[in-house]
Design a protein around this motif. Structure first.
Motif, mmCIF file in Angstrom:
data_model
loop_
_atom_site.group_PDB
_atom_site.id
_atom_site.type_symbol
_atom_site.label_atom_id
_atom_site.label_comp_id
_atom_site.label_asym_id
_atom_site.label_seq_id
_atom_site.Cartn_x
_atom_site.Cartn_y
_atom_site.Cartn_z
ATOM 1 N N LEU A 22 39.857 26.790 42.739
ATOM 2 C CA LEU A 22 40.524 26.867 44.032
ATOM 3 C C LEU A 22 39.760 27.822 44.935
ATOM 4 O O LEU A 22 39.547 28.986 44.585
ATOM 5 C CB LEU A 22 41.960 27.365 43.857
ATOM 6 N N LYS A 23 39.346 27.328 46.089
ATOM 7 C CA LYS A 23 38.676 28.171 47.071
ATOM 8 C C LYS A 23 39.744 28.783 47.972
ATOM 9 O O LYS A 23 40.423 28.070 48.716
ATOM 10 C CB LYS A 23 37.683 27.344 47.892
ATOM 11 N N ILE A 24 39.899 30.096 47.864
ATOM 12 C CA ILE A 24 40.967 30.803 48.568
ATOM 13 C C ILE A 24 40.387 31.768 49.590
ATOM 14 O O ILE A 24 39.597 32.658 49.256
ATOM 15 C CB ILE A 24 41.852 31.594 47.577
ATOM 16 N N ALA A 25 40.766 31.587 50.847
ATOM 17 C CA ALA A 25 40.335 32.504 51.901
ATOM 18 C C ALA A 25 41.186 33.769 51.832
ATOM 19 O O ALA A 25 42.403 33.697 51.661
ATOM 20 C CB ALA A 25 40.485 31.851 53.270
ATOM 21 N N SER A 26 40.546 34.913 51.951
ATOM 22 C CA SER A 26 41.282 36.173 51.849
ATOM 23 C C SER A 26 40.840 37.164 52.922
ATOM 24 O O SER A 26 39.655 37.270 53.227
ATOM 25 C CB SER A 26 41.070 36.800 50.472
ATOM 26 N N ILE A 27 41.817 37.880 53.468
ATOM 27 C CA ILE A 27 41.519 38.900 54.475
ATOM 28 C C ILE A 27 41.531 40.297 53.855
ATOM 29 O O ILE A 27 41.499 41.297 54.567
ATOM 30 C CB ILE A 27 42.530 38.836 55.635
ATOM 31 N N ALA A 28 41.573 40.362 52.529
ATOM 32 C CA ALA A 28 41.627 41.659 51.856
ATOM 33 C C ALA A 28 40.328 42.437 52.037
ATOM 34 O O ALA A 28 39.245 41.906 51.794
ATOM 35 C CB ALA A 28 41.894 41.456 50.363
ATOM 36 N N PRO A 29 40.413 43.693 52.479
ATOM 37 C CA PRO A 29 39.201 44.520 52.597
ATOM 38 C C PRO A 29 38.558 44.745 51.233
ATOM 39 O O PRO A 29 39.252 44.791 50.210
ATOM 40 C CB PRO A 29 39.733 45.844 53.163
ATOM 41 N N ALA A 30 37.252 44.877 51.208
ATOM 42 C CA ALA A 30 36.531 45.097 49.956
ATOM 43 C C ALA A 30 37.004 46.381 49.276
ATOM 44 O O ALA A 30 37.253 47.393 49.926
ATOM 45 C CB ALA A 30 35.032 45.175 50.242
ATOM 46 N N ARG A 31 37.167 46.299 47.963
ATOM 47 C CA ARG A 31 37.526 47.424 47.102
ATOM 48 C C ARG A 31 38.937 47.963 47.345
ATOM 49 O O ARG A 31 39.289 49.031 46.855
ATOM 50 C CB ARG A 31 36.495 48.568 47.226
ATOM 51 N N SER A 32 39.723 47.246 48.109
ATOM 52 C CA SER A 32 41.117 47.666 48.309
ATOM 53 C C SER A 32 41.944 47.269 47.086
ATOM 54 O O SER A 32 41.542 46.411 46.288
ATOM 55 C CB SER A 32 41.705 46.994 49.557
#
Length: 338
Positions: A22-32
């Protein structure tokens, strides 16, 4: 021998059919903590399904923002697979995808007193909201909190009047009704895409303030251009994990309950992490040179009263659904014993 080879081939084809990334787009900041937990969830899903279901996270910004992700959830041509299988969306992204879910109603300032109330309301109305996403061909697996919103500004503000004098960007998703509501309430607003926010803040005549969670303010280094943070958290920012119906239904039925259970466990961990995340990032922002503007109890009361009063403009522009809002307030009053 031919029959044996055919059997092996069929078994191999079946295994291939049930393997899905599953290709999931994420807005999570890196290393958060958010990104870390999402990757743990991907590992858990793969483990629970013996590798049949895996997830590949792609940055939302690389896909043209949340609007771009929403477009890519649909096939370019009939019969073709959509470029993206799902995404992790903010309330603005959810509102853009399924307007009739009225999800922005849950972002009305000072509607909630704490995270417990937020979780109660979101879970209570999840079936109702899920139906609207289903109409768009999407499955709402659930929500999790990422922090409370604070105003970041170029100059210190302590009063509604001071805040209304600044050029604010309140909608990087193009939700014009939200901008209209702020204008009706007397705010000065600018519509700037999220990808151009930082450059606008650095430019003369550009954005002088906006709201976001401390984690984003720090990770995106917005504090360098808008270094003052009004220490009055006014709404909880929740994000939703959404998967396209086609992609979800392609997962074997016996696997889906296990995946949902794993997601719910991840929700609990993220709630615990978010409880201390805002304070930790506010400390990091202070150390990085930002100024957290504390207010007196009286000043906070004035800000809250002003924002509550201005909320009725959200109903006038359609951002807030009055019926839904009244249902939420009734639930909260019952929960509070009022």
């Amino acid at each position: 021998m031919k029959k044996l080879l055919l059997s092996v081939l069929l078994i191999g084809m079946a295994a291939f059919t049930f393997a899905q990334t599953l290709k999931i787009a994420s807005i999570a900041p890196a290393r958060s903590a958010w990104e870390i937990e999402a990757k743990r969830l991907a590992q858990e899903w793969s483990k629970l399904t013996n590798g049949r279901v895996s997830m590949q996270f792609i940055s939302t910004s690389a896909l043209g923002g949340e609007d771009g992700v929403i477009q890519k959830l649909n096939s370019v041509r009939p019969g073709q697979k959509a470029p993206i299988d799902g995404g992790i969306f903010t309330n603005l992204g959810m509102a853009s995808m399924a307007p009739d879910a009225h999800i922005l109603t849950l972002s009305v300032p000072f509607l909630f007193r704490n995270q417990e109330e937020v979780d109660l309301v979101y879970e209570h109305f999840k079936p109702q909201v899920s139906k609207e996403f289903a109409k768009k061909g999407q499955v709402l697996l659930g929500y999790f909190p990422i922090g409370w919103a604070y105003y970041f500004t170029k100059s210190p503000v302590r009063t509604p009047e001071e805040l209304k004098k600044l050029r604010l960007c309140v909608s990087g998703m193009g939700v014009s009704a939200l901008t209209d509501a702020y204008k009706m309430a007397g705010y000065t607003t600018m519509d700037v895409p999220s990808s151009k926010m930082l450059s606008s803040m650095k430019s003369p005549g550009g954005v002088e303030g906006f709201y976001t969670i401390p984690m984003y303010g720090y990770a995106a280094q917005y504090y360098k251009a808008v270094p003052y943070i009004l220490n009055v958290p006014f709404t909880c920012i929740m994000v939703a994990f959404i998967v396209s119906e086609k992609s979800w239904n392609a997962i074997p039925a016996e696997d889906r309950p296990k995946l949902i259970a794993a997601f719910e466990d991840a929700q609990k961990k993220l709630r615990a992490a978010t409880a201390k995340s805002d304070d930790e990032y506010l400390d990091l922002l202070r150390k990085a040179g930002a100024t957290v503007v504390d207010v007196t109890p009286e000043e906070r009361d004035v800000l809250e009263a002003s924002m509550r009063h201005d909320s009725h403009f959200l109903a006038k522009t359609g951002v807030m659904d009055q019926k839904f809002y009244d249902e939420v307030v009734a639930l909260l009053k019952k929960h509070r014993g009022e």
